[in-house]
Scaffold this active site. Structure first.
Site, PDB file in Angstrom:
ATOM      1  N   LYS A 145       0.901  -1.211   0.115  1.00  0.00           N
ATOM      2  CA  LYS A 145       0.170  -0.095  -0.179  1.00  0.00           C
ATOM      3  C   LYS A 145       0.831   1.296   0.091  1.00  0.00           C
ATOM      4  CE  LYS A 145       0.614   1.451   4.610  1.00  0.00           C
ATOM      5  NZ  LYS A 145       1.270   2.919   5.064  1.00  0.00           N
ATOM      6  N   ALA A 180      10.508  -2.766   5.663  1.00  0.00           N
ATOM      7  CA  ALA A 180      10.706  -1.372   6.395  1.00  0.00           C
ATOM      8  C   ALA A 180      10.776  -0.125   5.761  1.00  0.00           C
ATOM      9  CB  ALA A 180      11.779  -1.721   7.418  1.00  0.00           C
ATOM     10  N   ALA A 181       9.767  -0.151   4.946  1.00  0.00           N
ATOM     11  CA  ALA A 181       9.674   0.838   3.785  1.00  0.00           C
ATOM     12  C   ALA A 181       8.604   1.829   3.893  1.00  0.00           C
ATOM     13  CB  ALA A 181       9.622   0.201   2.485  1.00  0.00           C
ATOM     14  N   GLY A 182       7.463   1.551   4.693  1.00  0.00           N
ATOM     15  CA  GLY A 182       6.158   2.351   4.864  1.00  0.00           C
ATOM     16  C   GLY A 182       5.242   1.903   3.887  1.00  0.00           C
ATOM     17  N   MET A 183       5.327   0.602   3.542  1.00  0.00           N
ATOM     18  CA  MET A 183       4.480  -0.164   2.585  1.00  0.00           C
ATOM     19  C   MET A 183       3.610  -1.146   3.037  1.00  0.00           C
ATOM     20  SD  MET A 183       6.828   0.336  -1.014  1.00  0.00           S
ATOM     21  CE  MET A 183       5.373   0.375  -2.064  1.00  0.00           C
ATOM     22  N   ALA A 184       3.669  -1.547   4.241  1.00  0.00           N
ATOM     23  CA  ALA A 184       2.954  -2.406   4.864  1.00  0.00           C
ATOM     24  C   ALA A 184       3.292  -3.858   4.309  1.00  0.00           C
ATOM     25  CB  ALA A 184       1.472  -2.227   4.987  1.00  0.00           C
ATOM     26  N   ASP A 209      -2.049  -2.293  10.575  1.00  0.00           N
ATOM     27  CA  ASP A 209      -2.332  -2.186   9.231  1.00  0.00           C
ATOM     28  C   ASP A 209      -2.933  -3.628   8.763  1.00  0.00           C
ATOM     29  OD1 ASP A 209      -1.525   0.339   8.834  1.00  0.00           O
ATOM     30  OD2 ASP A 209       0.536  -0.408   8.252  1.00  0.00           O
TER      31      ASP A 209
HETATM   32  P1  ATP Z   1       4.233  -0.202   7.895  1.00  0.00           P
HETATM   33  O1  ATP Z   1       4.067   0.324   6.506  1.00  0.00           O
HETATM   34  O2  ATP Z   1       3.417  -1.031   8.234  1.00  0.00           O
HETATM   35  O3  ATP Z   1       5.042   0.491   8.832  1.00  0.00           O
HETATM   36  P2  ATP Z   1       6.873  -1.239   7.153  1.00  0.00           P
HETATM   37  O4  ATP Z   1       7.034  -1.301   5.353  1.00  0.00           O
HETATM   38  O5  ATP Z   1       7.484  -0.155   7.700  1.00  0.00           O
HETATM   39  O6  ATP Z   1       5.408  -1.407   7.259  1.00  0.00           O
HETATM   40  P3  ATP Z   1       7.510  -4.206   7.090  1.00  0.00           P
HETATM   41  O7  ATP Z   1       8.279  -4.210   5.603  1.00  0.00           O
HETATM   42  O8  ATP Z   1       6.364  -4.851   7.343  1.00  0.00           O
HETATM   43  O9  ATP Z   1       7.672  -2.674   7.603  1.00  0.00           O
HETATM   44  O10 ATP Z   1       8.745  -4.725   8.228  1.00  0.00           O
HETATM   45  C1  ATP Z   1       9.095  -4.214   9.550  1.00  0.00           C
HETATM   46  C2  ATP Z   1      10.074  -5.051  10.154  1.00  0.00           C
HETATM   47  O11 ATP Z   1       9.131  -6.249  10.262  1.00  0.00           O
HETATM   48  C3  ATP Z   1      11.192  -5.654   9.526  1.00  0.00           C
HETATM   49  O12 ATP Z   1      12.116  -5.082  10.467  1.00  0.00           O
HETATM   50  C4  ATP Z   1      11.327  -7.063   9.439  1.00  0.00           C
HETATM   51  O13 ATP Z   1      12.421  -7.787   9.800  1.00  0.00           O
HETATM   52  C5  ATP Z   1       9.967  -7.464  10.282  1.00  0.00           C
HETATM   53  N1  ATP Z   1       9.076  -8.660   9.391  1.00  0.00           N
HETATM   54  C6  ATP Z   1       8.657  -9.604  10.133  1.00  0.00           C
HETATM   55  N2  ATP Z   1       7.927 -10.381   9.250  1.00  0.00           N
HETATM   56  C7  ATP Z   1       8.027  -9.789   7.935  1.00  0.00           C
HETATM   57  C8  ATP Z   1       7.762  -9.902   6.683  1.00  0.00           C
HETATM   58  N3  ATP Z   1       6.903 -11.252   6.463  1.00  0.00           N
HETATM   59  N4  ATP Z   1       7.843  -9.154   5.715  1.00  0.00           N
HETATM   60  C9  ATP Z   1       8.519  -8.124   5.869  1.00  0.00           C
HETATM   61  N5  ATP Z   1       8.992  -7.587   7.267  1.00  0.00           N
HETATM   62  C10 ATP Z   1       8.881  -8.593   8.184  1.00  0.00           C
END
Ligand code: ATP
Length: 288
Positions: free
Chosen positions: A11, A97-101, A137
């Site tokens: 997203k 960990a990119a802000g893309m859930a 999310d």
């Molecule tokens: P959001 O937009 O909700 O903040 P995000 O893009 O910032 O999500 P994610 O990519 O979901 O963050 O991952 C954040 C952390 O969760 C990472 O440090 C990663 O190691 C851990 N993690 C655990 N399971 C997963 C997975 N299936 N995919 C990605 N990261 C995961």
């Protein structure tokens, strides 16, 4: 059915505002979320030996109970006393960990997949209740499409989908911790809030130019102070003809909206050449 592959879609936030902080430190948000076609693939297989096994094409992703897919599977296995073992292969395309859930989308796929595989007949609402225990999310990712989220992000209302266009997604190699971004936001003296009322109005009218003008993310100023490259990426996207470009979530991913595919491709080509960029690609919005 002993095997199933699901698309776990990413997203972006078309708008993100923070309207308050609760006593427990949770932030009240006002966000518009839109699903992308960009996705991970989550394959679920039954296996004879009991236990949950996680595999992934990314070496640095946890494959134990720290993986959110493991947590989702464990929740279902325990509650419904599933006797089989389960193996999950996660093919990551969504930057981590990119802000893309990305993690939340994978967890949503695990819940949906197990529900189907074992004919548990849980409704979307029942899946969302379980998803919320895994992450704020996850209920959104279970439903997908275009949503207006309020509260701490758990109150979801479906709204008019984004008009069709090309979306250039750019993830710099640098990372930003969501926790630190929110902490820094709390220390800001001056906050530049997006006009969410105007954005919602433009979305209702499906006016792509109006949406591009109104979109905004209150966290952008915070993450840019930590990763100035976000501002440079925005400039490159705009220079190549984006209607607008903005950071998604707490970042650091930036996305730009284009009506012209050739311009979107040019932006990707220019950014892909930079050493500091992890991923740059063209995708589109996905709607139900
Ligand atoms: P959001 O937009 O909700 O903040 P995000 O893009 O910032 O999500 P994610 O990519 O979901 O963050 O991952 C954040 C952390 O969760 C990472 O440090 C990663 O190691 C851990 N993690 C655990 N399971 C997963 C997975 N299936 N995919 C990605 N990261 C995961």
């Amino acid at each position: 059915m002993d095997r199933m592959t699901l698309k776990a879609r990413a997203k972006v936030n078309i708008g993100l505002d923070i309207t308050g902080v609760l006593d427990n430190g949770y932030h009240l948000v006002d966000m518009i979320m839109q699903t992308l076609q960009m996705h991970d693939e989550v394959t679920i297989r039954k296996k004879r030996e009991r236990g949950i096994e996680i595999r992934s094409n990314l070496r640095y992703l946890p494959v134990n109970e720290n993986n959110i897919v493991y947590q989702a599977a464990k929740m279902m296995v325990d509650e419904f006393q599933i006797q089989d073992g389960l193996r999950f292969d996660i093919k990551k395309e969504i930057p981590v960990a990119a802000g893309m859930a990305g993690g939340s989308a994978d967890a949503a796929s695990a819940l949906i997949g197990i529900n189907r595989m074992y004919q548990l007949s849980l409704s979307t609402e029942e899946l969302c209740i379980r998803g919320l225990q895994l992450g704020a999310d996850v209920p959104y990712c279970i439903q997908g499409g275009t949503m207006h989220a309020t509260g701490i992000g758990e109150k979801l209302e479906r709204i008019t989908a984004m008009p069709d266009c090309f979306v250039v997604v750019v993830k710099p190699k640098a990372s930003a911790s969501t926790k630190v971004v929110y902490q820094k936001f709390d220390q800001l003296e001056q906050v530049k809030h997006p006009n969410m009322t105007q954005l919602l109005l433009q979305m209702e009218g499906m006016n792509l130019n109006g949406i591009a003008d109104a979109m905004g993310n209150v966290l952008e100023q915070v993450t840019i102070s930590m990763i100035p490259e976000i501002a440079t990426i925005k400039e490159v996207l705009l220079k190549n003809g984006a209607l607008n470009a903005m950071m998604s979530g707490s970042g650091p991913t930036v996305f730009g909206l284009y009506t012209n595919r050739a311009q979107a491709d040019r932006a990707v080509a220019e950014l892909s050449n930079k050493k500091s960029i992890q991923k740059a690609c063209v995708t589109k919005f996905w709607n139900k």
